[in-house]
Design a protein around this motif. Structure first.
Motif, PDB file in Angstrom:
ATOM      1  N   SER A   1      30.457  17.357  41.554  1.00 29.93           N
ATOM      2  CA  SER A   1      29.185  16.475  42.242  1.00 29.93           C
ATOM      3  C   SER A   1      28.660  17.311  43.310  1.00 29.93           C
ATOM      4  CB  SER A   1      30.052  15.251  42.673  1.00 29.93           C
ATOM      5  OG  SER A   1      31.071  15.452  43.534  1.00 29.93           O
TER       6      SER A   1
ATOM      7  N   ASN B   1      24.389  12.230  45.780  1.00 20.53           N
ATOM      8  CA  ASN B   1      24.058  12.596  44.288  1.00 20.53           C
ATOM      9  C   ASN B   1      23.821  11.751  43.261  1.00 20.53           C
ATOM     10  OD1 ASN B   1      22.920  15.364  44.084  1.00 20.53           O
ATOM     11  ND2 ASN B   1      24.973  16.352  43.814  1.00 20.53           N
ATOM     12  N   GLN B   2      23.398  10.493  43.498  1.00 14.54           N
ATOM     13  CA  GLN B   2      23.138   9.578  42.638  1.00 14.54           C
ATOM     14  C   GLN B   2      21.599   9.801  42.094  1.00 14.54           C
ATOM     15  OE1 GLN B   2      24.924   5.308  43.479  1.00 14.54           O
ATOM     16  NE2 GLN B   2      24.854   6.432  45.381  1.00 14.54           N
TER      17      GLN B   2
ATOM     18  N   LEU C   1      25.857  18.590  40.535  1.00 16.23           N
ATOM     19  CA  LEU C   1      25.219  17.494  39.647  1.00 16.23           C
ATOM     20  C   LEU C   1      25.209  16.256  40.250  1.00 16.23           C
ATOM     21  CD1 LEU C   1      26.808  18.602  36.138  1.00 16.23           C
ATOM     22  CD2 LEU C   1      24.493  19.631  37.054  1.00 16.23           C
ATOM     23  N   ALA C   2      24.036  15.251  39.534  1.00 20.33           N
ATOM     24  CA  ALA C   2      24.110  13.864  39.837  1.00 20.33           C
ATOM     25  C   ALA C   2      25.152  13.323  39.053  1.00 20.33           C
ATOM     26  CB  ALA C   2      22.658  13.474  39.113  1.00 20.33           C
ATOM     27  N   LEU C   3      25.842  12.152  39.693  1.00 15.17           N
ATOM     28  CA  LEU C   3      26.985  11.888  39.137  1.00 15.17           C
ATOM     29  C   LEU C   3      27.035  11.166  37.741  1.00 15.17           C
ATOM     30  CD1 LEU C   3      27.827   9.733  42.510  1.00 15.17           C
ATOM     31  CD2 LEU C   3      28.609  12.167  41.691  1.00 15.17           C
ATOM     32  N   ASN C   4      25.766  10.974  37.134  1.00 16.32           N
ATOM     33  CA  ASN C   4      25.937  10.415  35.901  1.00 16.32           C
ATOM     34  C   ASN C   4      25.779  11.607  34.781  1.00 16.32           C
ATOM     35  OD1 ASN C   4      23.015  10.747  37.223  1.00 16.32           O
ATOM     36  ND2 ASN C   4      22.438  11.256  34.877  1.00 16.32           N
TER      37      ASN C   4
ATOM     38  N   ARG D   1      27.463   6.974  47.445  1.00 17.78           N
ATOM     39  CA  ARG D   1      27.642   8.038  47.072  1.00 17.78           C
ATOM     40  C   ARG D   1      26.569   9.135  47.058  1.00 17.78           C
ATOM     41  NH1 ARG D   1      29.239   6.830  41.030  1.00 17.78           N
ATOM     42  NH2 ARG D   1      27.295   5.142  41.495  1.00 17.78           N
TER      43      ARG D   1
ATOM     44  N   PHE E   1      33.662   7.935  41.519  1.00 14.17           N
ATOM     45  CA  PHE E   1      33.166   7.070  40.384  1.00 14.17           C
ATOM     46  C   PHE E   1      32.097   7.767  39.821  1.00 14.17           C
ATOM     47  CE2 PHE E   1      34.842   4.529  43.893  1.00 14.17           C
ATOM     48  CZ  PHE E   1      35.666   3.506  43.428  1.00 14.17           C
ATOM     49  N   PRO E   2      32.702   8.066  38.609  1.00 19.62           N
ATOM     50  CA  PRO E   2      31.290   8.593  37.649  1.00 19.62           C
ATOM     51  C   PRO E   2      30.261   7.604  37.443  1.00 19.62           C
ATOM     52  CG  PRO E   2      33.456   8.999  36.929  1.00 19.62           C
ATOM     53  CD  PRO E   2      33.795   7.918  37.938  1.00 19.62           C
ATOM     54  N   ASP E   3      29.170   7.729  37.150  1.00 17.31           N
ATOM     55  CA  ASP E   3      28.245   6.967  36.834  1.00 17.31           C
ATOM     56  C   ASP E   3      27.921   6.705  35.278  1.00 17.31           C
ATOM     57  OD1 ASP E   3      27.230   5.517  38.728  1.00 17.31           O
ATOM     58  OD2 ASP E   3      25.279   6.770  39.077  1.00 17.31           O
TER      59      ASP E   3
END
Lengths: 329, 265
Positions: free
Chosen positions: B142, A47-48, B145-148, A45, B96-98
């Motif tokens: 997304s 932007n992790q 921003l970062a997924l978390n 994915r 999928f959100p972290d």
């Protein structure tokens, strides 16, 4: 506020659900299960946050379709072996070493395990038929032995390798899980290569790894069992007063292990692809090893005096072992 | 700042009240804020949600984004869920959100539809919950921003019934869950700050500006400042460079070299 434990969530490809290994792992964990189509839908994915994910790594169970074997890159220690391959049964590592290239290589710090291990075996078997001899590292994109209690993959590889007399298997590790494979019967084609560093390097740059003392106990146990043990002093890190510290370190490990019992020493001064280093710098890891002003040569970052550091390390080791036991890149 | 996106006013009513959010002047959307949160009423549907989300990202510095609202579900009416998998029914894609923090939330999967879901859809559902915004909100957020840092929180309001939901019933769902929602919003807004303080970053900006550093020079000095700070736990060395100003390229180059050497020690 705290982070969820590692493997709080397990993402499972639909096609991976019925594999025996999947079922064995799910029996051991009480995690939230999330079904996915393909591991890359989660692992790749955009932007992790690799660094934050390290606080709560998730497990992804997948089926690998191709590329079961890779030939070694120029930055890998091939230990003078021809036909050096590595195989990625697991992507990523439970440890968090600040200098690790995986941070620059993968978009995620979640752990991928390919559960179709038999397909890896088939590919190796096919390749072996075309080669006289093959050296296979099973632990390059991970520390496979660190996962042994949960995945049991090292055991499967060891058992598989016993069917061939032209396959050398390398398990490179920082773990103290030798005890999990200690009672297996295996030939001298298994090389257990422990990465060691002075305790200061372990404490400052190798988060979540076992201490030097703990590793030494594990190594001694393997040596006492007459296993083929190599010590990997790679990366050598230029900490302040490194000469005295590495000198004391060799003295300490010699006193505990008797270094002449070790088959070889694989030495390398810290170096990393500059592209990976740039990515790691952006990840907000506040580590001296990340922001050190390295010299960049052919897109590889290393210390300006890395040759001198290497010479020093070799000179120190020569106090304990002969030159032909010392391997460098 | 944390962005909260709600589809309609009533979803936002209690959050607005409990966080003392004040309406801000805007002629496109209803937007409310305080010093930590900004809430926008997007309107119903994926397109409206993605427009509203992007609108806020274009105008404000947002660190976290949360989509809060109601969802349909087969069971668990009035329960609050953190969404761990979002399926967009029209593009057949998953998000999928972290989920990294231990906030003791019940989790669920959710599908975002372009239309109202009815009981006749139940057998073909791939997820436990349904709504009409989450996938678009998530995809838009997304990009920034970062997924978390992105989350979707849903309260199950109905079992795909077309019955009208009374204001009292909606209020009761919100009342039941508001404390957990606020706890989530507060806890979710943890920061991943740069380890250099704002003061140090300001000093660096002054030096860059006074000496007209190039982008490459700025990047090098920033990384060396981090190196120096990790080693010595201070960057007092920057103070002696704060007052140096020059328009001369050669002079600036000399100062750059000098600063580079000092920080590399």
């Amino acid at each position: 506020m705290s982070y969820l434990s590692n493997f709080s969530h397990i993402y499972i490809e639909d096609r991976a659900k019925n594999y025996k290994l999947t079922k064995e792992i799910l029996d051991k964990l009480d995690s939230k299960i999330i079904s996915i189509n393909h591991y890359k839908d989660v692992f790749n994915r955009y932007n992790q946050d690799y660094r934050l994910q390290k606080n709560s790594m998730k497990l992804i169970l997948a089926v690998k379709e191709s590329n079961f074997l890779y030939e070694a890159s120029s930055l890998i220690q091939t230990q003078n072996y021809q036909n050096f391959f590595y195989t990625p049964t697991i992507l990523n590592c439970i440890y968090d070493c600040h200098y690790c290239f995986l941070q620059g290589m993968y978009p995620s710090s979640n752990i991928v395990l390919f559960v179709n291990i038999e397909d890896f075996f088939d590919e190796v078997e096919k390749k072996l038929k075309t080669l006289n001899r093959m050296f296979l590292s099973i632990s390059y994109d991970t520390d496979i032995l660190a996962f042994e209690k949960l995945f049991g993959i090292s055991k499967k590889w060891i058992e598989f390798s016993q069917n061939f007399n032209n396959l050398e298997l390398e398990i490179r590790t920082k773990s103290v899980n030798y005890k999990t494979i200690k009672n297996l019967e295996f030939n001298r084609n298994i090389h257990i290569n422990w990465t060691l560093s002075p305790e200061e390097v372990v404490a400052r740059f190798e988060d979540k790894t076992p201490s030097l003392d703990a590793r030494l106990k594990s190594i001694k146990s393997a040596l006492d069992d007459n296993r083929r043990v190599n010590l990997v002093i790679d990366p050598v890190v230029k900490i302040d007063n490194y000469k005295n510290k590495y000198s004391d370190f060799f003295k300490e490990i010699d006193e505990y292990l008797s270094l002449e019992r070790v088959e070889s020493f694989i030495i390398g001064v810290f170096r990393i692809s500059n592209q990976y280093l740039k990515k790691i710098k952006k990840s907000n890891l506040d580590s001296e090893i990340v922001f050190y002003p390295y010299k960049i040569d052919n897109q590889v970052a290393s210390y300006a005096d890395s040759d001198e550091i290497l010479d020093f390390i070799i000179k120190e080791l020569l106090k304990y072992v002969k030159r032909d036991k010392i391997l460098t890149l | 700042m944390t962005l909260i996106v709600c589809a309609f006013k009533q979803e936002a009513s209690l959050i607005k009240k409990r966080l003392s959010l004040k309406k801000i002047d805007d002629n496109k959307f209803e937007i409310f804020s305080n010093s930590k949160y900004i809430l926008i009423i997007s309107g119903i549907g994926k397109i409206k949600s993605s427009i509203a989300t992007t609108y806020i990202f274009a105008k404000f510095q947002i660190d976290y984004a949360v989509n809060f609202g109601f969802a349909g579900g087969v069971s668990d009416i009035s329960e609050l869920f953190l969404i761990n998998k979002i399926f967009d029914i029209s593009t057949d894609s998953y998000f999928f959100p972290d989920i990294l923090l231990d906030l003791d939330m019940r989790e669920s999967s959710l599908s975002s539809f372009d239309r109202v879901v009815t009981k006749s859809d139940i057998d073909s559902l791939k997820t436990e919950l349904v709504d009409m915004e989450a996938s678009a909100f998530f995809e838009a957020s997304s990009k920034f921003l970062a997924l978390n840092s992105i989350a979707v929180l849903k309260i199950v309001s109905d079992n795909f019934s077309s019955d009208f939901l009374s204001k009292d019933f909606i209020d009761s769902l919100l009342e039941k869950n508001i404390d957990r929602v606020l706890y989530f919003l507060e806890s979710f807004s943890f920061q991943t700050k740069s380890f250099l303080s704002v003061e140090v970053l300001k000093k660096l900006d002054t030096i860059y500006s006074n000496l007209h550093f190039t982008t490459t020079q700025k990047s090098l000095i920033l990384n060396l400042s981090k190196y120096h700070f990790i080693r010595f736990n201070n960057l007092d060395i920057l103070d002696s460079f704060l007052d140096i100003k020059t328009e001369s390229k050669n002079e600036a180059k000399k100062v750059f070299k000098n600063l580079e050497n000092e920080l590399s020690k």
